[in-house]
Structure formats: structure tokens, C-alpha cells
Design a protein around this motif. Structure first.
Motif, PDB file in Angstrom:
ATOM      1  N   PHE A   1       0.889  -1.356   0.050  1.00  0.00           N
ATOM      2  CA  PHE A   1      -0.017   0.073  -0.092  1.00  0.00           C
ATOM      3  C   PHE A   1       0.835   1.258  -0.080  1.00  0.00           C
ATOM      4  O   PHE A   1       0.561   2.286   0.617  1.00  0.00           O
ATOM      5  N   SER A   2       1.948   1.055  -0.619  1.00  0.00           N
ATOM      6  CA  SER A   2       3.070   2.242  -0.509  1.00  0.00           C
ATOM      7  C   SER A   2       2.636   3.802  -1.459  1.00  0.00           C
ATOM      8  O   SER A   2       2.942   4.654  -1.340  1.00  0.00           O
TER       9      SER A   2
ATOM     10  N   HIS B   1      -6.558  -2.712  -6.866  1.00  0.00           N
ATOM     11  CA  HIS B   1      -7.231  -2.194  -5.710  1.00  0.00           C
ATOM     12  C   HIS B   1      -8.208  -2.793  -5.000  1.00  0.00           C
ATOM     13  O   HIS B   1      -8.050  -2.859  -3.694  1.00  0.00           O
ATOM     14  N   GLN B   2      -9.206  -3.175  -5.820  1.00  0.00           N
ATOM     15  CA  GLN B   2     -10.347  -4.017  -5.149  1.00  0.00           C
ATOM     16  C   GLN B   2      -9.727  -5.292  -4.801  1.00  0.00           C
ATOM     17  O   GLN B   2     -10.021  -5.818  -3.744  1.00  0.00           O
ATOM     18  N   GLY B   3      -8.727  -5.981  -5.426  1.00  0.00           N
ATOM     19  CA  GLY B   3      -8.076  -7.249  -4.858  1.00  0.00           C
ATOM     20  C   GLY B   3      -7.459  -7.215  -4.081  1.00  0.00           C
ATOM     21  O   GLY B   3      -7.477  -8.141  -2.844  1.00  0.00           O
ATOM     22  N   LYS B   4      -6.775  -6.020  -3.541  1.00  0.00           N
ATOM     23  CA  LYS B   4      -5.979  -5.901  -2.283  1.00  0.00           C
ATOM     24  C   LYS B   4      -6.852  -5.834  -1.108  1.00  0.00           C
ATOM     25  O   LYS B   4      -6.582  -6.246  -0.096  1.00  0.00           O
ATOM     26  N   ALA B   5      -8.022  -5.044  -1.508  1.00  0.00           N
ATOM     27  CA  ALA B   5      -8.810  -4.930  -0.423  1.00  0.00           C
ATOM     28  C   ALA B   5      -9.768  -6.113  -0.009  1.00  0.00           C
ATOM     29  O   ALA B   5      -9.714  -6.584   1.106  1.00  0.00           O
ATOM     30  N   LEU B   6      -9.934  -6.923  -1.002  1.00  0.00           N
ATOM     31  CA  LEU B   6     -10.694  -8.345  -0.771  1.00  0.00           C
ATOM     32  C   LEU B   6      -9.516  -9.279   0.008  1.00  0.00           C
ATOM     33  O   LEU B   6     -10.139  -9.878   0.740  1.00  0.00           O
ATOM     34  N   ALA B   7      -8.311  -9.105  -0.434  1.00  0.00           N
ATOM     35  CA  ALA B   7      -7.225 -10.016   0.308  1.00  0.00           C
ATOM     36  C   ALA B   7      -7.161  -9.543   1.654  1.00  0.00           C
ATOM     37  O   ALA B   7      -6.824 -10.542   2.494  1.00  0.00           O
TER      38      ALA B   7
ATOM     39  N   ILE C   1      -6.991 -11.329   6.852  1.00  0.00           N
ATOM     40  CA  ILE C   1      -6.701 -10.789   8.028  1.00  0.00           C
ATOM     41  C   ILE C   1      -8.026 -10.828   8.958  1.00  0.00           C
ATOM     42  O   ILE C   1      -7.968 -11.318  10.054  1.00  0.00           O
ATOM     43  N   VAL C   2      -9.055 -10.378   8.251  1.00  0.00           N
ATOM     44  CA  VAL C   2     -10.385 -10.302   9.012  1.00  0.00           C
ATOM     45  C   VAL C   2     -11.105 -11.510   9.249  1.00  0.00           C
ATOM     46  O   VAL C   2     -11.366 -12.057  10.290  1.00  0.00           O
ATOM     47  N   ALA C   3     -11.252 -12.329   8.125  1.00  0.00           N
ATOM     48  CA  ALA C   3     -11.805 -13.822   8.292  1.00  0.00           C
ATOM     49  C   ALA C   3     -10.988 -14.534   9.267  1.00  0.00           C
ATOM     50  O   ALA C   3     -11.929 -15.027  10.102  1.00  0.00           O
TER      51      ALA C   3
END
Length: 308
Positions: A16-17, A267-273, A278-280
Motif C-alpha cells: 500500500f505504498s 485495488h479491489q483485489g488488495k481490499a478483498l485480500a 486478516i479479517v476472516a
């Protein structure tokens, strides 16, 4: 994976640089959730081992799920934090290991969630024969199938990815070495390889999803046919946690890996990743603990004993 000498040394993880002001907040977010993941899943494993009332097939598979989540997130988060707080480099070997192992753990969870659905189906639709069908050896076999199938899927896809020449390309536009991103770094036509990988991904997703849907269709029919409202409530309670975990895991994975290429955004892929890495893994112990009185009672029992 054929690459020249200079690029064999390391890859550069972009992460996320492009959002330097947000990186610090993201690092706090990731470290907090990682701590909760390790603590929550370790607590479930410990409690289910210490309380003899939780020595059942359901909790045996839950221990496997918790262990998987701990391993999966450990493969991603420490490297992600190292990139945010220091160097953005990862070694060639480290990158190969990361995308192979994360894929193996993720694939294993796909199959394990289907196995847990089968367990719930037998418990609700065949209650009198449950202990005879889901005996210890059967649980070990189901667990072995999950782990073997998951790691075999990773072996196939990783071998296909490593066979592609990278020709010096080292910039990975992600916060970890994700296999599809590595494939895109190749300097040759990747369509044949991507097509083969898609077939393998469809197998590891469609078969478990079909088992889950079939199991819950049978469970729904059995629950609707119950005359006792208390029985229906109890049956729903034993399945609700698993359904939430399945929806969270498969929802993000299918949206990310099975959507058309022309609709895919990095960008969408990073958010889903972030969600599925991390969240799941953090939410799974929370979901099972909050909705399960047996786990809550066992945790209180262990904590109360330790406080004496």
C-alpha cells in the motif's frame, strides 16, 4: 521459474505504498487483527482439548479450522508488517514459499468447510447413527482428505506458476506474493497456464460448494419437518456459525478469483485480500464463541480454574 541472476535475489512488494499516510493505520489494523487471530484460535484449540465435553467431531474439525487460520494468516501478516515498517523486499525463495503455502492452507480450508457441512448433515439428519458414522477414524480420514487435497491443489498450481519465465520482472503489486500476481509477471503468453489454473481452482471450489449446498438442502428439509420448535431452534443453532464462516470465506474468495478479468481491479483485489487473509481468520473464533454456549461455558471453566 526461469529468471535472470539479478532478479533471483528478491521481489519488491508494492503493498500500500501508494497510500503512505494510510500505511501506518493499516499496519496497526493488521497487527491488532493478527494478535486477535492467534489468541482467539489458540484459545479455541486449547479449550476444546481441555474440556472433555468438546471431544466431538464438530470440535475436532473446528480445531483443524482454527489451526489453519493461524497458519494462513502467519504466512501473510508478518511479511506485510515487515514491508510497511522496513524493507519492501522479499527473497525469491521466500516468495515461492509464501504463495505455495498460503494457497495450500486456503485450499485446505475450502475442503474442510465442506467436511464440516457433512458433519452437520449427519448430526441433524441421522442423529441416532451419528456416533457410528462420524467415529474417530472417519474424522481422521476426512481431515486427511482435506489437507491432502488442499496441498495437492497448491502443488499443481504452484508448479504451473514456477514454470513461467519472469525475465527480470520483480515488482509485485500486492502486499504478499499472491500466485495470480506472480503469473502476471511472466514475459510470455500466460493464457494456457491461467486456463489450466482456472480449471484446478474451479475443482477446489465447485466440488466443496456443491457438497455444502447439498448438505444444507437436506438439513433444511429435515429441520422444516421437525414438529418441535425447540428442536428446530437447536438444529439451526448448530449450523448458523458454520454458515456465517462459509459465507465470509467463499464470498470473498469466489468474488476475487472467479470474476471476469475485465472486471478485476488490483485495488479491489488488495481490499478483498485484506478481508480473507486478516479479517476472516479473526472472525471465525468470534463467530463460533458468541453463538456457541458450550464453547463459552468451557472458556469460563478454564479461566475460572486458572484464576484459582
Amino acid at each position: 521459474m526461469k529468471i535472470n541472476g539479478s532478479s533471483r535475489e528478491h521481489f519488491i512488494l508494492v503493498g500500500f505504498s501508494e497510500y503512505p499516510k494510510a500505511e501506518f493505520i493499516l499496519s496497526l489494523f493488521a497487527s491488532s487483527f493478527y494478535t486477535m487471530t492467534l489468541t482467539g484460535n489458540a484459545a479455541i484449540i486449547l479449550v476444546s482439548l481441555l474440556d472433555s465435553r468438546l471431544h466431538t467431531p464438530m470440535y475436532f474439525f473446528l480445531r483443524n479450522l482454527s489451526f489453519l487460520d493461524m497458519c494462513f494468516t502467519t504466512c501473510v501478516v508478518p511479511q506485510m508488517l515487515a514491508n510497511m515498517w522496513g524493507s519492501s523486499k522479499i527473497s525469491y525463495i521466500g516468495c515461492m514459499v509464501q504463495f505455495s503455502v498460503t494457497l495450500a492452507f486456503g485450499s485446505t480450508e475450502c475442503v474442510l468447510l465442506a467436511v464440516m457441512a457433512i458433519d452437520r448433515y449427519v448430526a441433524i439428519c441421522w442423529p441416532l447413527r451419528y456416533t457410528m458414522i462420524m467415529h474417530r477414524q472417519a474424522c481422521y480420514i476426512f481431515a486427511a482428505i482435506s489437507w491432502t487435497w488442499g496441498f495437492s491443489n497448491s502443488l499443481v498450481q504452484s508448479s504451473l506458476a514456477m514454470a513461467l519465465p519472469l525475465c527480470g520482472h520483480r515488482r509485485v503489486d500486492h502486499f504478499f506474493c499472491e500466485i495470480l500476481i506472480i503469473v502476471k509477471l511472466s514475459c510470455v503468453d500466460t493464457h494456457p497456464t491461467e486456463s489450466k489454473m482456472l480449471v484446478v481452482r474451479l475443482i477446489i471450489v465447485i466440488i466443496p460448494v456443491s457438497i455444502i449446498l447439498t448438505s444444507y438442502a437436506c438439513i433444511t428439509r429435515a429441520v422444516v419437518g421437525m414438529k418441535s420448535a425447540e428442536g428446530r431452534k437447536k438444529a439451526f443453532g448448530t449450523c448458523a456459525s458454520h454458515l456465517v464462516v462459509v459465507s465470509l470465506f467463499y464470498g470473498t474468495v469466489m468474488f476475487m478469483y472467479l470474476q471476469p478479468k475485465n472486471k478485476y481491479s488490483q485495488h479491489q483485489g488488495k481490499a478483498l485480500a485484506l478481508v480473507y487473509t486478516i479479517v476472516a481468520p479473526t472472525m471465525n473464533p468470534v463467530i463460533y464463541t458468541l453463538r456457541n454456549k458450550h464453547v463459552k461455558r468451557a472458556i469460563k471453566k478454564v479461566v475460572w480454574k486458572d484464576s484459582l
